[in-house]
Design a protein around this motif. Structure first.
Motif, short mmCIF file in Angstrom:
data_model
loop_
_atom_site.label_atom_id
_atom_site.label_comp_id
_atom_site.label_asym_id
_atom_site.label_seq_id
_atom_site.Cartn_x
_atom_site.Cartn_y
_atom_site.Cartn_z
N PRO A 154 78.66 -10.63 -54.07
CA PRO A 154 78.01 -9.69 -55.00
C PRO A 154 76.87 -10.37 -55.75
N LEU A 155 75.88 -9.57 -56.15
CA LEU A 155 74.68 -10.11 -56.78
C LEU A 155 74.97 -10.83 -58.09
N ARG A 156 75.97 -10.40 -58.81
CA ARG A 156 76.23 -10.97 -60.13
C ARG A 156 77.24 -12.12 -60.10
N THR A 157 77.53 -12.60 -58.91
CA THR A 157 78.43 -13.75 -58.80
C THR A 157 77.77 -14.98 -59.41
N GLY A 203 72.05 -4.00 -52.59
CA GLY A 203 71.91 -5.45 -52.63
C GLY A 203 73.24 -6.18 -52.55
N ALA A 204 73.20 -7.28 -51.87
CA ALA A 204 74.30 -8.24 -51.79
C ALA A 204 73.74 -9.44 -51.04
N VAL A 205 74.41 -10.55 -51.14
CA VAL A 205 74.01 -11.74 -50.38
C VAL A 205 75.03 -11.93 -49.27
N VAL A 227 72.76 -1.54 -56.73
CA VAL A 227 73.56 -0.74 -55.81
C VAL A 227 74.12 -1.69 -54.77
N VAL A 228 75.42 -1.68 -54.61
CA VAL A 228 76.03 -2.62 -53.66
C VAL A 228 75.65 -2.25 -52.24
N ALA A 229 75.72 -3.22 -51.36
CA ALA A 229 75.38 -2.99 -49.96
C ALA A 229 76.27 -1.91 -49.38
N LEU A 243 72.32 -17.51 -45.32
CA LEU A 243 72.53 -16.80 -46.57
C LEU A 243 71.41 -15.77 -46.64
N VAL A 244 71.73 -14.51 -46.40
CA VAL A 244 70.72 -13.47 -46.18
C VAL A 244 70.66 -12.51 -47.37
N PHE A 245 69.43 -12.29 -47.84
CA PHE A 245 69.21 -11.34 -48.93
C PHE A 245 67.99 -10.49 -48.61
#
Length: 202
Positions: A180-183, A164-166, A32-34, A67-69
């Motif tokens: 995005p997570l899948r980058t 989730g996102a960075v 789920v995107v931020a 870089l925050v996750f």
């Protein structure tokens, strides 16, 4: 060497313990995107603790990029995959990586003790700093970054559902990029490196 072996053993144990629960609940889980709205301010003051118990605030990293996750150590899919990607990004940045501090902020302070968090982040890369705090402190920083999360009961235990996102934050505490997570790591390296260069040139 001994500390690395112990960290690896703890990490592997956590992953195998979480796998059956996670995949029963999310057999084909899509991140789920931020929950970031257009024009929304991201980031802000926070006070958390690192694995050594040291108080860490938004001012602890003056002059560095972040870089925050957000995640939790019992996550069996999105969190470990993303942290592996972060480790690859740090390697790909080379010398520029020294200007970047990756943060893994736990959304599960009840179970993610400083010891567990230290073993978890060290498994991926010693440069990743795990942070935790009280439930109220975690809620505050999650809200500041537009992060959605909630507990999902599973009998006598629970898992977490979360967005989730960075987040790439510049030294002024402003959002420079939402990755995005899948980058792919190579694409993330280019994006981060470009942001750093443009900021320095500006």
């Amino acid at each position: 060497m001994k500390r690395t072996w112990i960290a690896s053993a703890v990490m592997i144990g956590l992953l195998f313990a979480a796998l059956p629960l996670s995949y029963q609940l999310w057999p084909a889980r899509t991140p789920v995107v931020a929950a970031v709205d257009a024009g929304q301010r991201i980031g802000g003051p926070f006070e958390l603790r690192d694995p050594s118990g040291r108080i860490v605030t938004h001012q602890s990293f003056d002059g560095r990029w972040l870089l925050v996750f957000f995640g939790f150590t019992r996550c069996a899919d999105i969190c470990p995959t993303t942290l592996m990607q972060v480790a690859k990004v740090l390697d790909g940045l080379g010398e520029q990586g020294a200007r970047l501090q990756p943060l893994f902020i736990s959304l599960d302070p009840e179970r993610d003790t400083p010891e567990v968090l230290a073993a978890y982040t060290t498994f991926f890369d010693e440069r990743i700093l795990g942070l935790t705090g009280t439930p109220e402190q975690i809620q505050q920083v999650a809200d500041a970054y537009g992060v959605y999360f909630r507990k999902v009961s599973m009998g006598d235990t629970y898992m977490l559902d979360h967005s989730g996102a960075v987040y790439l934050m510049n030294p002024q505490g402003e959002l420079a990029s939402l990755i995005p997570l899948r980058t792919a790591p190579a694409d993330a390296v280019r994006e981060i490196s470009t942001a750093m260069v443009q900021s320095r040139d500006g």
